[in-house]
Write an enzyme that holds these catalytic residues in place. Structure first.
Site, PDB file in Angstrom:
ATOM      1  N   ARG A 185       4.579  14.987  -5.817  1.00 45.23           N
ATOM      2  CA  ARG A 185       4.937  15.931  -4.754  1.00 45.23           C
ATOM      3  C   ARG A 185       3.708  16.422  -3.991  1.00 45.23           C
ATOM      4  NH1 ARG A 185       7.895  19.778  -8.990  1.00 45.23           N
ATOM      5  NH2 ARG A 185       8.228  17.707  -9.874  1.00 45.23           N
ATOM      6  N   LYS A 196       0.629  12.097 -20.287  1.00 48.04           N
ATOM      7  CA  LYS A 196       1.935  11.643 -20.772  1.00 48.04           C
ATOM      8  C   LYS A 196       1.804  11.101 -22.192  1.00 48.04           C
ATOM      9  CE  LYS A 196       3.959  10.201 -16.342  1.00 48.04           C
ATOM     10  NZ  LYS A 196       5.103  11.124 -16.290  1.00 48.04           N
TER      11      LYS A 196
HETATM   12  N1  BES Z   1       6.226   9.613 -11.985  1.00 47.14           N
HETATM   13  C1  BES Z   1       6.840  10.676 -12.691  1.00 47.14           C
HETATM   14  C2  BES Z   1       8.367  10.632 -12.663  1.00 47.14           C
HETATM   15  C3  BES Z   1       9.038   9.458 -13.342  1.00 47.14           C
HETATM   16  C4  BES Z   1       9.598   9.585 -14.597  1.00 47.14           C
HETATM   17  C5  BES Z   1       9.206   8.246 -12.680  1.00 47.14           C
HETATM   18  C6  BES Z   1      10.250   8.525 -15.205  1.00 47.14           C
HETATM   19  C7  BES Z   1       9.843   7.181 -13.269  1.00 47.14           C
HETATM   20  C8  BES Z   1      10.381   7.313 -14.518  1.00 47.14           C
HETATM   21  C9  BES Z   1       6.391  12.002 -12.084  1.00 47.14           C
HETATM   22  O1  BES Z   1       5.133  12.024 -11.537  1.00 47.14           O
HETATM   23  C10 BES Z   1       6.414  13.000 -13.186  1.00 47.14           C
HETATM   24  O2  BES Z   1       5.652  12.850 -14.098  1.00 47.14           O
HETATM   25  N2  BES Z   1       7.274  14.013 -13.073  1.00 47.14           N
HETATM   26  C11 BES Z   1       7.379  15.044 -14.045  1.00 47.14           C
HETATM   27  C12 BES Z   1       7.443  16.370 -13.325  1.00 47.14           C
HETATM   28  C13 BES Z   1       7.319  17.587 -14.216  1.00 47.14           C
HETATM   29  C14 BES Z   1       5.930  17.670 -14.819  1.00 47.14           C
HETATM   30  C15 BES Z   1       7.600  18.817 -13.400  1.00 47.14           C
HETATM   31  C16 BES Z   1       8.637  14.787 -14.849  1.00 47.14           C
HETATM   32  O3  BES Z   1       9.636  14.349 -14.290  1.00 47.14           O
HETATM   33  O4  BES Z   1       8.603  15.013 -16.065  1.00 47.14           O
HETATM   34 MN    MN Z   2       3.624  12.435 -12.980  1.00 40.97          MN
END
Ligand code: BES
Ligand code: MN
Ligand code: ZN
Length: 470
Positions: A324, A250
């Site tokens: 997931r 990230k």
């Molecule tokens: N933990 C994150 C989602 C999240 C985003 C929670 C903002 C709280 C606040 C999750 O694991 C994630 O990174 N999801 C990705 C999925 C994508 C790579 C398909 C996302 O939402 O960008």
């Molecule tokens: Mn994530």
């Protein structure tokens, strides 16, 4: 906060909260409070608008005039009142019962805002210690006490979320569950170690866990409150104790709140605590696949394929879609070993749900109409509102993989729906609902109740759901 009742105002309180409706109309019985000296205040300064607060002094007495507006959102108003009390360090408060509206919601509001997280700083918050309900009945007192017991679960959830990721590790979540089992006879906990997780062939959970120095823990924590119940609800909570994104790291601006990526599991544990404290009549088992999504030479890699406990192979499109994967094996385990009559998962799963619904409502994904209705209703009564989102099969196309049964990443389109459809592959034929709480679990500071970031969303919602309609 300890509740009691009293018939009059003769005892000494640090402050007495007096409710008003819009137009500065006294909202409690006039026999409880004489407003005759308030003339200039209530006609000029104070209008009784929703959440409006004014401190006034009469001799040695302190009153907090509280606006309830049209009386539609009592919970928020009393939360606001408590924020005023804690700022002024008023510890022993009294409230006059409003003529209409629910005393449960009143207590709920007081309790929701009576929380602080001071662990990491010198200055400590003075919280409200006692609350006397003036003109309250025995039934009112029971309602307040029930709300207070449920709130113990909410506070636990918030503490776990607000804590450092290096403190609240997978092992620490497991310890919390084990300690609850020691404290309550209604609770039993089992924790699987890495070796046992391998034996169960949870290849997706283990793929995520590969990178982390903190060892994965698989937690099964059950509460039994009704030997005759037909329903056995399994609640799966996402327990990623820190989400760096993995090799798909990230960027700055997206990682800072990721200690809260275990909010689903924190709410699940809070739910068990709330159920045990309030002795609710229901049977529920919480399942948590706890790990960190770290970055390391041993990280799982984009493009590789891993196989879950149910035999489904998954191509890793993006290591940041880790939640997931952990949930998939937790759901498979629940289906195989726990005989659930219904399953609900809570997860901070997608950024896309934050874009769609913001911090006001959690996303609800289910194909089961009864679950949808019950959860929507529980959301409206508790204020932990949810919104039904689509799960049409057509979106499943986006998860197609060339080399595996499915990909863990559906791309930019309908990101929350593809995440839900991914989970659907692991629930077999058990009635199931998925709550995406990415927007509602960890709020901007000052939002709603002016306490801390972690809301504790999910605990009160699912307690109400488990209790059934009232
Ligand atoms: N933990 C994150 C989602 C999240 C985003 C929670 C903002 C709280 C606040 C999750 O694991 C994630 O990174 N999801 C990705 C999925 C994508 C790579 C398909 C996302 O939402 O960008
Ligand atoms: Mn994530
Ligand atoms: Zn995550």
């Amino acid at each position: 906060m300890k509740f009691s009742t009293s018939a009059d105002l003769t005892k000494k309180y640090d402050v007495v909260i007096v409710p008003f409706y819009e137009g500065a109309k006294l909202a409690c019985r006039a026999s409880l409070f004489s407003a005759k000296n308030l003339g200039p205040i209530t006609t000029k300064d104070f209008k009784g608008k929703e959440k409006e607060c004014a401190l006034v002094y009469e001799g040695k007495k302190r009153f907090l005039l509280l606006g309830l507006g049209k009386g539609q959102n009592i919970r928020r108003c009393y939360a606001e009142a408590v924020s005023h009390c804690t700022k002024k360090k008023l510890k022993n408060i009294a409230v006059l019962v409003p003529a209409k509206g629910s005393v449960y919601d009143l207590a709920d509001g007081l309790l929701l805002a009576n929380y602080a997280f001071d662990k990491y700083r010198k200055e400590k918050t003075t919280l409200v210690q006692s609350c006397t309900i003036i003109g309250g009945t025995k039934a009112h007192l029971k309602e307040c006490e029930h709300a207070a017991k449920v709130m113990e679960g909410v506070y636990l959830t918030r503490d776990l979320i607000n804590g450092n990721a290096d403190d609240i590790t997978p092992a620490r979540l497991a310890k919390e569950a084990t300690q609850m089992a020691a404290k309550y006879t209604s609770v039993k906990t089992k924790v699987l170690t890495e070796a046992q997780i391998k034996k169960e062939k949870m290849g997706l959970f283990l793929a995520v866990a590969k990178s982390s120095v903190a060892k994965p823990h698989f937690i099964i924590c059950e509460y039994r409150g009704d030997p005759k119940a037909k329903e056995h609800t399994v609640v799966v909570g996402k327990g990623v104790t820190y989400d760096t994104g993995g090799l798909n790291l990230k960027p700055t601006g997206y990682m800072e709140t990721m200690k809260a990526d275990m909010s689903g599991s924190a709410s699940a544990l809070g739910l068990i605590k709330a159920a045990a404290e309030a002795k609710i009549k229901a049977n529920v088992t919480v399942v948590i696949a706890a790990t960190e999504n770290s970055i390391d030479a041993e990280s799982y890699k984009p493009g590789d394929v891993f196989t879950g406990m149910n035999g489904m192979s998954v191509e890793i499109g993006n290591t940041d879609a880790e939640g997931r994967l952990t949930l998939a094996d937790a759901l498979s385990y629940s289906v195989k070993h726990l005989k659930p009559t219904r399953m609900i998962d809570m997860a901070t799963l997608t950024g896309a749900i934050v874009v769609a619904l913001g911090q006001e409502r959690s996303g609800l994904f289910t194909e089961n109409k009864a679950l949808e209705k019950a959860l929507v209703e529980a959301g409206e009564t508790t204020g932990e509102k949810v919104w039904p989102m689509p799960m049409d099969d057509e979106y499943r196309e986006l998860l197609k993989s060339d080399i595996a049964d499915i990909s863990n990443c559906g791309g930019r389109q309908a990101g929350s729906t593809t995440a839900a459809l991914f989970l659907k592959e692991f629930v077999s034929n058990v009635p199931w609902a998925h709550l995406d709480i990415a927007g509602t679990a960890y709020l901007d500071k000052g939002k709603f109740l002016d306490t801390t970031h972690a809301s504790g969303v999910g605990v009160r919602l699912l307690i109400r759901f488990l209790e059934g309609k009232k």
